[in-house]
Scaffold this active site. Structure first.
Site, mmCIF file in Angstrom:
data_model
loop_
_atom_site.group_PDB
_atom_site.id
_atom_site.type_symbol
_atom_site.label_atom_id
_atom_site.label_comp_id
_atom_site.label_asym_id
_atom_site.label_seq_id
_atom_site.Cartn_x
_atom_site.Cartn_y
_atom_site.Cartn_z
ATOM 1 N N ASN A 7 73.062 -30.573 -4.532
ATOM 2 C CA ASN A 7 72.758 -29.296 -3.888
ATOM 3 C C ASN A 7 73.475 -29.311 -2.535
ATOM 4 O O ASN A 7 73.001 -29.927 -1.586
ATOM 5 C CB ASN A 7 71.238 -29.160 -3.719
ATOM 6 C CG ASN A 7 70.851 -27.837 -3.095
ATOM 7 O OD1 ASN A 7 71.719 -27.043 -2.706
ATOM 8 N ND2 ASN A 7 69.554 -27.587 -3.008
ATOM 9 N N ARG A 90 73.972 -27.093 -8.044
ATOM 10 C CA ARG A 90 73.273 -25.838 -7.783
ATOM 11 C C ARG A 90 74.283 -24.874 -7.160
ATOM 12 O O ARG A 90 74.952 -25.220 -6.177
ATOM 13 C CB ARG A 90 72.126 -26.080 -6.800
ATOM 14 C CG ARG A 90 71.477 -24.801 -6.394
ATOM 15 C CD ARG A 90 70.425 -25.022 -5.355
ATOM 16 N NE ARG A 90 69.825 -23.736 -5.019
ATOM 17 C CZ ARG A 90 69.479 -23.367 -3.805
ATOM 18 N NH1 ARG A 90 69.643 -24.195 -2.798
ATOM 19 N NH2 ARG A 90 68.942 -22.199 -3.575
ATOM 20 N N HIS A 179 66.487 -18.379 -6.155
ATOM 21 C CA HIS A 179 65.385 -19.302 -6.501
ATOM 22 C C HIS A 179 65.086 -19.267 -8.003
ATOM 23 O O HIS A 179 63.992 -19.645 -8.427
ATOM 24 C CB HIS A 179 64.069 -18.921 -5.781
ATOM 25 C CG HIS A 179 64.055 -19.246 -4.320
ATOM 26 N ND1 HIS A 179 63.347 -18.483 -3.423
ATOM 27 C CD2 HIS A 179 64.625 -20.239 -3.606
ATOM 28 C CE1 HIS A 179 63.500 -18.991 -2.205
ATOM 29 N NE2 HIS A 179 64.273 -20.051 -2.300
ATOM 30 N N GLY A 207 58.615 -21.059 0.594
ATOM 31 C CA GLY A 207 59.133 -22.194 1.370
ATOM 32 C C GLY A 207 59.739 -21.631 2.633
ATOM 33 O O GLY A 207 59.374 -20.541 3.075
ATOM 34 N N ASN A 208 60.700 -22.336 3.187
ATOM 35 C CA ASN A 208 61.413 -21.817 4.325
ATOM 36 C C ASN A 208 62.142 -20.537 3.907
ATOM 37 O O ASN A 208 62.081 -19.523 4.577
ATOM 38 C CB ASN A 208 62.381 -22.909 4.782
ATOM 39 C CG ASN A 208 62.894 -22.626 6.137
ATOM 40 O OD1 ASN A 208 62.251 -21.938 6.921
ATOM 41 N ND2 ASN A 208 64.073 -23.135 6.408
ATOM 42 N N GLY A 209 62.790 -20.594 2.739
ATOM 43 C CA GLY A 209 63.230 -19.378 2.050
ATOM 44 C C GLY A 209 62.088 -19.014 1.109
ATOM 45 O O GLY A 209 61.455 -19.912 0.576
ATOM 46 N N ARG A 238 64.193 -15.384 8.318
ATOM 47 C CA ARG A 238 64.716 -14.116 7.781
ATOM 48 C C ARG A 238 63.633 -13.041 7.821
ATOM 49 O O ARG A 238 62.480 -13.313 7.502
ATOM 50 C CB ARG A 238 65.178 -14.278 6.336
ATOM 51 C CG ARG A 238 66.346 -15.214 6.151
ATOM 52 C CD ARG A 238 66.813 -15.171 4.702
ATOM 53 N NE ARG A 238 67.738 -16.249 4.435
ATOM 54 C CZ ARG A 238 67.557 -17.160 3.472
ATOM 55 N NH1 ARG A 238 66.500 -17.112 2.675
ATOM 56 N NH2 ARG A 238 68.449 -18.113 3.304
ATOM 57 N N PHE A 281 56.138 -23.600 9.109
ATOM 58 C CA PHE A 281 54.800 -23.057 8.890
ATOM 59 C C PHE A 281 53.691 -23.976 9.390
ATOM 60 O O PHE A 281 52.635 -23.513 9.792
ATOM 61 C CB PHE A 281 54.595 -22.713 7.400
ATOM 62 C CG PHE A 281 53.582 -21.618 7.228
ATOM 63 C CD1 PHE A 281 53.932 -20.295 7.412
ATOM 64 C CD2 PHE A 281 52.265 -21.911 6.928
ATOM 65 C CE1 PHE A 281 52.997 -19.278 7.300
ATOM 66 C CE2 PHE A 281 51.318 -20.905 6.817
ATOM 67 C CZ PHE A 281 51.682 -19.587 6.999
ATOM 68 N N GLU A 331 52.572 -24.556 -1.934
ATOM 69 C CA GLU A 331 51.929 -25.759 -2.483
ATOM 70 C C GLU A 331 50.932 -26.378 -1.509
ATOM 71 O O GLU A 331 49.990 -27.043 -1.922
ATOM 72 C CB GLU A 331 53.003 -26.819 -2.826
ATOM 73 C CG GLU A 331 53.877 -26.435 -4.006
ATOM 74 C CD GLU A 331 55.120 -27.308 -4.126
ATOM 75 O OE1 GLU A 331 55.059 -28.500 -3.753
ATOM 76 O OE2 GLU A 331 56.152 -26.798 -4.589
ATOM 77 N N GLU A 381 63.246 -27.936 -8.995
ATOM 78 C CA GLU A 381 64.513 -27.305 -9.387
ATOM 79 C C GLU A 381 65.489 -28.343 -9.927
ATOM 80 O O GLU A 381 66.258 -28.069 -10.843
ATOM 81 C CB GLU A 381 65.119 -26.588 -8.178
ATOM 82 C CG GLU A 381 64.299 -25.386 -7.761
ATOM 83 C CD GLU A 381 64.600 -24.904 -6.358
ATOM 84 O OE1 GLU A 381 65.463 -24.043 -6.226
ATOM 85 O OE2 GLU A 381 63.970 -25.381 -5.400
HETATM 86 P P1 ADP Z 1 63.015 -24.872 1.614
HETATM 87 O O1 ADP Z 1 63.200 -25.661 0.326
HETATM 88 O O2 ADP Z 1 63.153 -23.386 1.445
HETATM 89 O O3 ADP Z 1 63.770 -25.399 2.784
HETATM 90 P P2 ADP Z 1 60.305 -25.912 1.458
HETATM 91 O O4 ADP Z 1 59.909 -25.419 0.100
HETATM 92 O O5 ADP Z 1 60.566 -27.352 1.642
HETATM 93 O O6 ADP Z 1 61.502 -25.042 2.042
HETATM 94 O O7 ADP Z 1 59.138 -25.453 2.461
HETATM 95 C C1 ADP Z 1 59.236 -25.674 3.821
HETATM 96 C C2 ADP Z 1 58.062 -24.962 4.494
HETATM 97 O O8 ADP Z 1 56.838 -25.497 3.957
HETATM 98 C C3 ADP Z 1 58.041 -25.174 5.983
HETATM 99 O O9 ADP Z 1 57.739 -23.948 6.637
HETATM 100 C C4 ADP Z 1 56.906 -26.154 6.162
HETATM 101 O O10 ADP Z 1 56.261 -26.026 7.400
HETATM 102 C C5 ADP Z 1 55.973 -25.726 5.040
HETATM 103 N N1 ADP Z 1 54.998 -26.800 4.767
HETATM 104 C C6 ADP Z 1 55.237 -28.054 4.337
HETATM 105 N N2 ADP Z 1 54.070 -28.774 4.280
HETATM 106 C C7 ADP Z 1 53.094 -27.927 4.696
HETATM 107 C C8 ADP Z 1 51.679 -28.059 4.883
HETATM 108 N N3 ADP Z 1 51.048 -29.206 4.630
HETATM 109 N N4 ADP Z 1 51.000 -26.970 5.312
HETATM 110 C C9 ADP Z 1 51.620 -25.807 5.586
HETATM 111 N N5 ADP Z 1 52.944 -25.626 5.439
HETATM 112 C C10 ADP Z 1 53.672 -26.664 4.998
#
Ligand code: ADP
Length: 394
Positions: A7, A90, A179, A207-209, A238, A281, A331, A381
Site C-alpha cells: 500500500n 492497493r 474504501h 478511520g482517519n478517512g 477533510r 479522534f 472499532e 483490507e
Molecule cells: P486510516 O486507516 O484512515 O489512517 P484508521 O482506521 O487507522 O485510519 O483510524 C485512525 C483513527 O482511529 C484515528 O482518528 C484514531 O484516533 C482513531 N482511534 C484509534 N484507536 C482509537 C480508540 N481507542 N478510541 C477512539 N479512536 C481511536
C-alpha cells in the site's frame, strides 16, 4: 504460496507478507517519510526492528529496504525473493476502466497513468509503488486491487452528479467511491455471521478517512465518498459534504486560489478544523470527556453526519438488517457507536449498552438487541488484496 501486499502512499509504503496456505501474516511493516531527508523503516518479522535516519530518496530505495528486511538473515522470514509468488498493490482509483482486480500489464499501466487526473493525490503514489516493485522484481506477477471496484455496482441514479450529462461523459465526473476493499470485507463478514446474503447492510468505515456504504444482496448500491475521497462524512482533516459554492466564496475572501482551497478542504478541515487542536479522534475524545466544547462540537457533528447517512441508506434500500462499524474510530470508540445509534430505534436498531462498552480492540462483536443487528467488525483490507492477487495469478 507467499503473497506480498503493498500500500504505497506519497511518502510511505506499508507492506504485509502473507503465507496463503493458512492466510497468516508472516511479516509486516512500513517505510515512513519516503522522499524526505531521512526516512524510517519499521519491520515486524522473525525479529522486530526499527531503522531510523536511513536514506530512501524514492519509492525504489524504500522497496529495496522492504525486500532486504524480508530476506534478512536475522529478522527476515524468507530465504529468497523468488519465494514471493506475486505482489498485490492497493490502487485508489481504477476509474470506469476497471470494475475488479487485474494482473498488471502495459495496458493497465497506461490506464493508471491516464487516471492520474481523477486521483491526483493518490494514484501517483500507487504507481510509484508498482514501478518500484517492477524494477526490483521484474519477473514477479503484480496485481492491482482498486479501492473503487466494489462500488462499481452502484446504479447510475446513485453515482451520477446532476451536472450536464455530456460533461459526465467527456470528463468522467461521477461518484466512484473508495474504501471498497474494506466495505467488501466487512459486508462479507456480516453475511457470514448472520448466515444469509439477502441482506440490507449499512457499513460505517470510520478511520482517519471515513466512508459509508449501502450494501444490498452483497452489492454496493451507494457510498458516501465521491469523485474523490473528499465527499461524504466528516474526516480527520477533510470537510466531507459541503456546498460547492463555498469554494468560490473562499477564493474571493481568503486570497487562496482554487488549488489551495482544495488542499485546505482536504488537509485543514474536518475534525481538526472544528476542534482546532487535533485530527486524531483519541485526542478529541479525551478533550470531549474533559468538557471541551469544541471537542463536543466535533464529536457531535461527526456522529450526526454518520447517523444521517444510516437513515438515507436505509431509505434507499427499503429497510435495514444490519449496521456495521469498522475502521480505527468505528472499532474503538463506544461513544461514537452510542451517539450514532441513539434515536435509530425506529429502524429496529436497539443498542446493547454493556456489549457496546465492553468491546475489546480487534474483537468482532454484536452489540444490539433489536430486530436489526449492529456489529463491530475489524476491517482487513490486506487479506482481501492478498486473496484477489492469489486468485488472479493462480
Ligand atoms: P486510516 O486507516 O484512515 O489512517 P484508521 O482506521 O487507522 O485510519 O483510524 C485512525 C483513527 O482511529 C484515528 O482518528 C484514531 O484516533 C482513531 N482511534 C484509534 N484507536 C482509537 C480508540 N481507542 N478510541 C477512539 N479512536 C481511536
Amino acid at each position: 504460496m507467499k503473497i506480498l501486499v503493498i500500500n504505497a502512499g506519497s511518502s510511505s509504503i506499508k507492506y504485509q507478507l502473507f503465507d496463503m496456505t493458512n492466510e497468516c501474516v508472516i511479516a509486516k511493516g512500513m517505510c515512513d517519510r519516503v522522499g524526505q531527508q531521512s526516512s524510517t523503516l519499521i519491520h515486524k518479522g522473525k525479529k522486530d526492528i526499527r531503522l531510523e535516519d536511513v536514506k530512501m530518496p524514492s519509492h525504489v530505495e524504500a522497496m529495496k529496504f522492504v525486500l532486504d528486511a524480508l530476506v534478512h538473515a536475522e529478522h527476515g522470514v524468507i530465504k529468497d525473493l523468488s519465494e514471493i509468488k506475486a505482489v498485490g498493490h492497493r490502487v485508489v482509483l481504477g476509474g470506469e476502466d476497471y470494475t475488479g482486480s487485474v494482473v498488471i500489464d502495459g495496458t493497465v499501466m497506461k490506464a493508471l497513468y491516464a487516471n492520474i487526473g481523477l486521483a491526483p493525490l493518490h494514484n501517483p503514489a500507487n504507481i510509484q509503488g508498482i514501478e518500484a516493485c517492477k524494477e526490483i522484481m521484474p519477473k514477479t506477477p503484480m496485481v492491482a486491487v482498486f479501492d473503487n471496484a466494489f462500488h462499481s455496482t452502484m446504479p447510475d441514479y446513485a453515482y451520477m452528479y446532476a451536472i450536464n450529462y455530456d460533461d459526465y461523459k467527456k470528463h468522467k465526473i461521477r461518484k466512484y467511491g473508495f474504501h471498497g476493499t474494506s466495505h467488501l470485507f466487512v459486508s462479507s463478514e456480516a453475511e457470514r455471521l448472520i448466515g444469509r446474503k439477502d441482506l440490507k447492510i449499512v457499513i460505517a468505515h470510520l478511520g482517519n478517512g471515513a466512508s459509508m456504504s449501502a450494501v444490498k444482496n452483497g452489492k454496493s448500491v451507494d457510498t458516501s465518498m465521491g469523485l474523490t475521497p473528499l465527499q461524504g462524512l466528516i474526516m480527520g482533516t477533510r470537510c466531507g459534504d459541503i456546498d460547492s459554492a463555498a469554494v468560490e466564496y473562499l477564493v474571493n475572501n481568503t486570497g487562496m486560489n482554487v488549488h489551495e482551497v482544495t488542499t485546505y478542504l482536504n488537509k485543514k478541515c474536518g475534525l481538526l478544523g472544528i476542534c482546532g487542536f487535533s485530527s486524531d479522534f483519541r485526542d478529541i475524545e479525551d478533550e470531549y470527556e474533559k468538557g471541551n466544547d469544541r471537542a463536543r462540537l466535533a464529536v457531535e457533528m461527526f456522529c450526526y453526519r454518520v447517523k444521517s447517512y444510516v437513515g438515507s441508506y436505509a431509505a434507499a434500500m427499503g429497510g435495514l438488517d444490519c449496521l456495521v462499524f469498522t475502521g480505527g474510530i468505528g472499532e474503538n470508540s463506544y461513544i461514537v457507536r452510542e451517539k450514532v445509534m441513539e434515536g435509530l430505534e425506529f429502524l429496529g436498531l436497539e443498542i446493547d449498552d454493556k456489549a457496546n462498552k465492553t468491546t475489546k480492540r480487534g474483537e468482532t462483536k454484536l452489540f444490539s438487541k433489536g430486530k436489526a443487528k449492529a456489529y463491530v467488525i475489524p476491517t482487513n483490507e490486506e487479506i482481501m488484496i492478498a486473496r484477489d492477487t492469489l486468485r488472479l495469478v493462480k
